[in-house]
Scaffold this motif. Sequence first.
Motif, PDB file in Angstrom:
ATOM      1  N   ASP A  79     -36.347   2.945  19.156  1.00 35.34           N
ATOM      2  CA  ASP A  79     -37.355   2.024  19.686  1.00 35.34           C
ATOM      3  C   ASP A  79     -38.241   1.548  18.539  1.00 35.34           C
ATOM      4  N   TRP A  80     -37.944   0.361  17.997  1.00 35.06           N
ATOM      5  CA  TRP A  80     -38.707  -0.150  16.864  1.00 35.06           C
ATOM      6  C   TRP A  80     -40.076  -0.682  17.259  1.00 35.06           C
ATOM      7  N   THR A  81     -40.380  -0.713  18.567  1.00 39.26           N
ATOM      8  CA  THR A  81     -41.716  -1.114  19.006  1.00 39.26           C
ATOM      9  C   THR A  81     -42.666   0.071  19.121  1.00 39.26           C
ATOM     10  N   SER A  82     -42.145   1.290  18.918  1.00 39.93           N
ATOM     11  CA  SER A  82     -42.973   2.479  19.060  1.00 39.93           C
ATOM     12  C   SER A  82     -43.943   2.592  17.889  1.00 39.93           C
ATOM     13  N   SER A  83     -45.149   3.033  18.182  1.00 38.14           N
ATOM     14  CA  SER A  83     -46.158   3.224  17.143  1.00 38.14           C
ATOM     15  C   SER A  83     -45.977   4.542  16.400  1.00 38.14           C
ATOM     16  N   PHE A  84     -45.057   5.395  16.876  1.00 34.80           N
ATOM     17  CA  PHE A  84     -44.831   6.699  16.249  1.00 34.80           C
ATOM     18  C   PHE A  84     -43.681   6.659  15.247  1.00 34.80           C
ATOM     19  N   GLY A  85     -43.118   5.497  14.975  1.00 37.39           N
ATOM     20  CA  GLY A  85     -42.031   5.386  14.023  1.00 37.39           C
ATOM     21  C   GLY A  85     -40.678   5.431  14.712  1.00 37.39           C
ATOM     22  N   TYR A  86     -39.645   5.091  13.967  1.00 35.84           N
ATOM     23  CA  TYR A  86     -38.289   5.078  14.514  1.00 35.84           C
ATOM     24  C   TYR A  86     -37.319   5.392  13.385  1.00 35.84           C
ATOM     25  N   SER A  87     -36.059   5.629  13.777  1.00 27.64           N
ATOM     26  CA  SER A  87     -35.007   5.973  12.826  1.00 27.64           C
ATOM     27  C   SER A  87     -34.170   4.735  12.529  1.00 27.64           C
ATOM     28  N   TYR A  88     -33.988   4.408  11.261  1.00 23.73           N
ATOM     29  CA  TYR A  88     -33.157   3.267  10.888  1.00 23.73           C
ATOM     30  C   TYR A  88     -31.701   3.502  11.299  1.00 23.73           C
ATOM     31  N   LEU A  89     -31.226   4.753  11.106  1.00 22.53           N
ATOM     32  CA  LEU A  89     -29.853   5.059  11.497  1.00 22.53           C
ATOM     33  C   LEU A  89     -29.673   4.932  13.000  1.00 22.53           C
ATOM     34  N   GLY A  90     -30.627   5.444  13.754  1.00 21.67           N
ATOM     35  CA  GLY A  90     -30.542   5.323  15.208  1.00 21.67           C
ATOM     36  C   GLY A  90     -30.583   3.892  15.678  1.00 21.67           C
ATOM     37  N   MET A  91     -31.403   3.073  15.041  1.00 20.46           N
ATOM     38  CA  MET A  91     -31.491   1.669  15.427  1.00 20.46           C
ATOM     39  C   MET A  91     -30.183   0.937  15.136  1.00 20.46           C
ATOM     40  N   ILE A  92     -29.562   1.259  13.965  1.00 21.61           N
ATOM     41  CA  ILE A  92     -28.288   0.613  13.618  1.00 21.61           C
ATOM     42  C   ILE A  92     -27.207   1.004  14.629  1.00 21.61           C
ATOM     43  N   LEU A  93     -27.159   2.299  14.988  1.00 25.15           N
ATOM     44  CA  LEU A  93     -26.165   2.743  15.970  1.00 25.15           C
ATOM     45  C   LEU A  93     -26.420   2.126  17.336  1.00 25.15           C
ATOM     46  N   TYR A  94     -27.684   2.015  17.701  1.00 24.81           N
ATOM     47  CA  TYR A  94     -28.028   1.444  19.002  1.00 24.81           C
ATOM     48  C   TYR A  94     -27.599  -0.014  19.094  1.00 24.81           C
ATOM     49  N   LEU A  95     -27.802  -0.779  18.034  1.00 25.85           N
ATOM     50  CA  LEU A  95     -27.403  -2.184  18.034  1.00 25.85           C
ATOM     51  C   LEU A  95     -25.891  -2.341  17.900  1.00 25.85           C
ATOM     52  N   THR A  96     -25.261  -1.447  17.147  1.00 27.15           N
ATOM     53  CA  THR A  96     -23.811  -1.545  16.945  1.00 27.15           C
ATOM     54  C   THR A  96     -23.048  -1.284  18.235  1.00 27.15           C
ATOM     55  N   PHE A  97     -23.493  -0.294  18.997  1.00 29.07           N
ATOM     56  CA  PHE A  97     -22.779   0.092  20.207  1.00 29.07           C
ATOM     57  C   PHE A  97     -23.338  -0.584  21.461  1.00 29.07           C
TER      58      PHE A  97
END
Length: 499
Positions: A299-317
């Motif tokens: 969740d790149w809108t979160s104020s607590f930060g996010y994982s670049y790897l998780g975001m890439i996997l989320y968009l890829t799949f």
Amino acid sequence: MVLGILQAVVSNYFPTQFALHIAGGIVVALFIRAFSQGRRTNRERDLHARTILVTGGFTPLGLTLLQSLAQRGAHIIALSPDPIDSANVTILISLLRTTTSNEQIFAEHCDLTSPSSVRSFCTKFLTGKEQRLDAILFAHEYKHIGSPNIFSTSSVDVDQKTRDSGSLTTFLISTLLLPALLVAPVERDIRIINVVNPFYAAAAGVPFSPSFSYELSSPTSSSLFLREGHRSLRTVVFTRHLQRVLDALPTATQVPRTEEGTSAVPVVNSRVQKSNITTASVSPGISRVDTISPLLNADWTSSFGYSYLGMILYLTFQPLLRLFTKSPTAAMQTILHALFLPTPFKVLAQATPGTTEKKDTKSQGPIEASHLEMPEEVLRPGSLYADCAVVQVKVKMPDELLEEKHSRQDVKTHPKDSGKAKGKPSLQEEVLEIADDGEYGGELGGRLVWEACERALKIWEKENPGPPPEETPRPQSNPQATATRPLESVKEEEPESVY
């Protein structure tokens, strides 16, 4: 020109000899998507003049739910952790009012991670002019909490504290607002719906523990899905036990007379429904936005930060996620189903003249369910719903707790009268007689969860005392958006918890 280009693309990339295979693949994909989205509710209900309190209303599922309720004319009070004059709250409230043509949508500031903020809102609501509530939707516990170490940016202890604070918020709001629900007219259909995550089945196969992390030095399990399942199952057990408490209260009254001029008050047998306040747990299933995205910490809108790897996997799949997981609209269907289903009281109140119900209203005895023209489905108080159907979950209680239960039953059967003063009421006379139906952990599991909530609540409030009363900021309304509903100023009094 366009048709020629289209024909060239089809002939090059979709050869005619594979047309049958391609068509079959498309049909299978559509079937899988339809199956993964789950059932849609076949019920409908007019919500005009119904006041519904919603927690977690500014999550993806919550916003979809708010829109659906507003389209049906509901008077909505959405609790927001942000100040109500902030841009995101005023914009969303204004947008919902405009798109649904419903001006009865309001936001109230309540930080669900702060017990003082929760108590402040409940006190303000109970001492205000408008105290009507037709439903409480606890949607803040549905969003997944925690992610594997490869994606995580927070510790296990912090995530566990977040889980427990959400569950304690549900307990605190339920008990504080219960007095307002109990004094409501008995003909009013009131519902308390707890939305839980879909991992309750992971905790159903292990011995159940009602403990919170506030009472323990470490989380009860090292498995992420087991911790989430424990949170979900604990809320399910609490919801069922809350229904037992409501049915056992002396104020639990049967449905009133259905027509003017009748001398008798028709009632429904208590085995069908006793209290006009019904509770239910709802599991919307695995959502793409509320379950998978937090699981991958994407969740790149979160104020607590996010994982670049998780975001890439989320968009890829995304193609697979849209095929196998639910959208917020599909996840919302079970919540609407539990909110729209009629109750036996409601069916009796809507009985038309000339039917069997009218004939039975002249009798003083209870009306059996078989004598009513019930629809194909009615709401089962205290049950767990998933995919618009009741789910039976067997909660495995530890052997030592079962032995303690049997010992308590023996003491109750053979009470000791030594040292009892004359005229002094015994302890048994002061305790509610709660029936043990054996569902979702039975009376033992529900009582243990209730007692654990009370113990953890004291520790939670001690660790989060909040600002002093004179420094407590009061929510200010925005004159442009008027997101908040007018409430009178209140005294700083603490309402009593009802058990």
